[in-house]
Write a protein that holds these residues in place. Sequence first.
Motif, PDB file in Angstrom:
ATOM      1  N   UNK A   1       0.867  -1.184   0.000  1.00  0.00           N
ATOM      2  CA  UNK A   1       0.000   0.000   0.000  1.00  0.00           C
ATOM      3  C   UNK A   1       0.903   1.233   0.000  1.00  0.00           C
ATOM      4  N   UNK A   2       0.506   2.255  -0.749  1.00  0.00           N
ATOM      5  CA  UNK A   2       1.306   3.477  -0.776  1.00  0.00           C
ATOM      6  C   UNK A   2       0.895   4.469   0.300  1.00  0.00           C
ATOM      7  N   UNK A   3      -0.096   4.118   1.122  1.00  0.00           N
ATOM      8  CA  UNK A   3      -0.508   4.981   2.229  1.00  0.00           C
ATOM      9  C   UNK A   3       0.234   4.551   3.500  1.00  0.00           C
ATOM     10  N   UNK A   4       1.147   5.387   3.945  1.00  0.00           N
ATOM     11  CA  UNK A   4       1.986   5.037   5.092  1.00  0.00           C
ATOM     12  C   UNK A   4       1.164   4.846   6.359  1.00  0.00           C
ATOM     13  N   UNK A   5       0.046   5.588   6.480  1.00  0.00           N
ATOM     14  CA  UNK A   5      -0.785   5.458   7.685  1.00  0.00           C
ATOM     15  C   UNK A   5      -1.366   4.043   7.793  1.00  0.00           C
ATOM     16  N   UNK A   6      -1.788   3.489   6.669  1.00  0.00           N
ATOM     17  CA  UNK A   6      -2.329   2.123   6.676  1.00  0.00           C
ATOM     18  C   UNK A   6      -1.235   1.121   7.004  1.00  0.00           C
ATOM     19  N   UNK A   7      -0.057   1.311   6.448  1.00  0.00           N
ATOM     20  CA  UNK A   7       1.071   0.424   6.752  1.00  0.00           C
ATOM     21  C   UNK A   7       1.349   0.426   8.249  1.00  0.00           C
ATOM     22  N   UNK A   8       1.441   1.616   8.841  1.00  0.00           N
ATOM     23  CA  UNK A   8       1.746   1.713  10.274  1.00  0.00           C
ATOM     24  C   UNK A   8       0.643   1.094  11.120  1.00  0.00           C
ATOM     25  N   UNK A   9      -0.620   1.356  10.757  1.00  0.00           N
ATOM     26  CA  UNK A   9      -1.744   0.835  11.530  1.00  0.00           C
ATOM     27  C   UNK A   9      -1.784  -0.687  11.495  1.00  0.00           C
TER      28      UNK A   9
END
Length: 233
Positions: free
Chosen positions: A9-17
């Motif tokens: 995923x290119x959304x870092x917030x989703x990766x971190x979550x």
Amino acid sequence: MKETILLVDDEKEIIRLMEIYLRNEGYDLLTASDGLEALELLESHPVHLIILDVMMPRLDGLEACMRIREERDTPIIMLSAKSEDMDKISGLSIGADDYVTKPFNPLELLARVKSQLRRYNRYINNTSQAPAPDEIVIDDLVIHTAMHKVTVDQREIKLTPREFEVLKLLALHRGIVLSMDKIYEEVWKEPYIESKNTVMVHIRRLREKIELDPQNPRYIKTVWGIGYKIEAQ
């Protein structure tokens, strides 16, 4: 041995979550920001399940899914902000196993991860069935079970692993009508619960690949209201 999840995923917030939730459940985690990076990681790391976003730079999730399915049967859960039925069908038709719409509840995605891993582990550990013959011949259609290869009129047809298993199942039961729930339970190794579209999409894709005229199929016949079959000789 810990199971490894590849989260793309290119959304870092989703990766971190999701990293927090997945690691707390004991999974190892690999991350990628686009499809090309994901394909590179798959070449060098064992991966047990892939969470794949649809909209990404360089190589999007749909194209990445198609490339993965050319070689691997690893479970794939697609992520997308799109919620229309056609977008879900597109993901399933190219080989995805499940589809989650953004925004999502992390606990729901985690539950789907566990479900797909249970299903896949049952699939690869299932040794109770008698071995299939090395070659199944139906007119010009030849299924090479040991090599996972299909040819029509001596022309090789590229099938996803799920498509191959559906075709093999129907071929091994020639003359017998198999319901959609039976096909789903035999191929996906999980109870059939509102998965009608999944089976229908795979049958449609199979027909597009092996039939000269998918609207008037020669091999896979529809028995309306019951299921599908390949005619007995």
